[in-house]
Design an enzyme around this catalytic site. Sequence first.
Site, PDB file in Angstrom:
ATOM      1  N   GLY A   1     -28.250 -42.832  26.637  1.00  0.00           N
ATOM      2  CA  GLY A   1     -29.079 -43.718  27.948  1.00  0.00           C
ATOM      3  C   GLY A   1     -28.027 -44.822  28.147  1.00  0.00           C
TER       4      GLY A   1
ATOM      5  N   LEU B   1     -13.118 -28.650  21.438  1.00  0.00           N
ATOM      6  CA  LEU B   1     -14.679 -28.772  20.969  1.00  0.00           C
ATOM      7  C   LEU B   1     -15.371 -27.765  21.966  1.00  0.00           C
ATOM      8  CD1 LEU B   1     -16.729 -29.606  18.814  1.00  0.00           C
ATOM      9  CD2 LEU B   1     -17.040 -31.484  20.517  1.00  0.00           C
TER      10      LEU B   1
ATOM     11  N   CYS C   1     -12.704 -32.537  24.376  1.00  0.00           N
ATOM     12  CA  CYS C   1     -11.651 -32.551  23.411  1.00  0.00           C
ATOM     13  C   CYS C   1     -10.785 -33.550  23.275  1.00  0.00           C
ATOM     14  CB  CYS C   1     -10.641 -31.342  24.205  1.00  0.00           C
ATOM     15  SG  CYS C   1     -11.456 -29.842  24.865  1.00  0.00           S
TER      16      CYS C   1
END
Length: 655
Positions: A378, A54, A2
């Site tokens: 990664g 979100l 968010c």
Amino acid sequence: MCGLAGFWQLHGGAHGALLQQVQAMSVQLTHRGPDDSGVWCDEAAGIALAQRRLSILDLSPAGHQPMHSACGRYVVVFNGEIYNHLDLRERLLAEGAAPAWRGHSDTETLLACFVAWGVERALQASVGMFAFALWDRQQRALTLARDRMGEKPLYYGWQDDTLLFGSELKALKAHAAFHADIDRDALALLLRHDCIPAPHAIYHGVFKLRPGHLLRISADAPRDVQPVPYWRYNDAVSAGLRNPLHVTDAEATDALEAQLSASVEAQMLADVPLGAFLSGGIDSSTIVALMQARSARPIKTFTMGFGENGYDEAVHAKSVAAHLGTEHTELYVRPEDALAVIPRLPTIFCEPFGDSSQIPTFLISQLTRRQVTVALSGDGGDELFGGYNRYLGARTAWERMQRLPWFARQAGAGALRAMSPAAWNRWFERVKPLLPKRWRLATPGDKAQKLADVLTLSSGHAFFLNLASQWKDPGSVVIGAHEPVTLLTDPAAWPHTDNLAHWMMAMDAQSYLPDDILVKVDRAAMANSLETRVPMLDHRVVELAWRIPLHQKIRGGEGKWLLRQVLYRHVPRELIERPKMGFGIPLDSWLRGPLRDWAEALLDEDRLHREGYFHPAPIRQKWKEHLSGRHNWQHRLWTVLMFQAWLEESQRVSS
């Protein structure tokens, strides 16, 4: 994932005025949370909080923020994920401290932990990435906190009698009290590092909260406090070096795979579609392999290529994806696609940012968001497991240089500078078939120039600072600047190790990683409303990595040795072994070609004089040398160009 924003106005304020201001701040973060928004304020206290959501976990209204604790004491706005929140719920239940749960969000779990254990103990028990603002209604105190490794951002600063805070600077700038005074000292840091290291920010009076720190501000003494750490990276370094693993290579590989697998599995928890970035390199391939091993369905993977020699890893990623059986998507970007992103950069990055890999990072995030809402990456493998070229034989190389007489080092530096980077590249290309594999470098010309710079240095620490610097003397370029002391120049902040490679790795993990890499990924991904997660930055992985002896990280002139052993259990060695490539773009040629007019306008000598931030002469000299092809100054010029473009956008918005 968010965005959060808020302010604390010490003299209080009318409810309507507070709401209007905090809503204006919230709107600036819509890209970070397009699914939901909320605001809350207390006019007597003068506190206002906003959150853009979100939705990842608990998509129901029970996950709405600002969120109040069940007892009513705390109100929080939270950005991030607590990966072990279900385990925390079990602990609370066992202790008889669990409330009547309203939903299954990690924010609600964290609030219950604050109530039961206090803020610091709750943070130490949590595994995740986060930033939050917590208002204690009982004690009239505000706590700001940031995750251990700095995955999530948090800015704050006093403007007159108002404390402003938020996930991005653009939220702070939306408040009426904000003063947009550029800090020239921070600008000098930008020229050196391509980014502005925490706790500094581009504006006077504004700071970034350091990773692993919290700031508690009380109404009794609101200005007389400093951030304090609840977790220290250097403590992890010291503890690991004091208590190293004394195990076989196979046992060390087992231990690393087990811990990484646990981290990956925890970070695959989501109520929305999930995937991963895949470059085909060691780090991303390892994460994807461990994800696929834990999924009954093909993992969605995403990669991007430029189709230019030296910049395209898409073909390698495709081979890895085919072997693992992922659902793979690749996008070959045309130069015009990448160039179209450049005008957006000053709005994506809320303060000037000079790492040009911001462009491909934005594009891969844009591609990924078309299919998923969460992507694992990664990042962190190089810093933890010795992947950067500067670590490989660092101590040996430095000791060899020191054995050379001063005049020989000076002569060697002169010889290296006698040929341009382009000429070195052509020469290496001709002799490449005769060279050992480890000497087949991707950009030998740039590396020759870097070696010339370090030959004349006096210490290993100076050696590293030089490698970590773009402009070597930014104070001579920025008018009126006095470069501040940072982690890299403050011996009191350094980890306690006599091993130069270990020292470099620890410094990168506390500077380059959070201030550059993680900023780049966060801003580029969130501009596309995409959540990114970084399994290697689980603090338990970090602490294990520092227990692994250096000979199991760097061996035979090869970095990330142990991480490779984990990967080789899932992917054939021949699909992975190749020279390390960065996530870059052909910026040097673009500046001489399609970007030349744009750059010339921003670097115009009269314009630089008029704006008054830079001495024009050194910049114009670098620009001329770059255009001639004698030198490749792409990185130094790009950092200046990013400030110029950011300044232009800032002036446009404020006019």
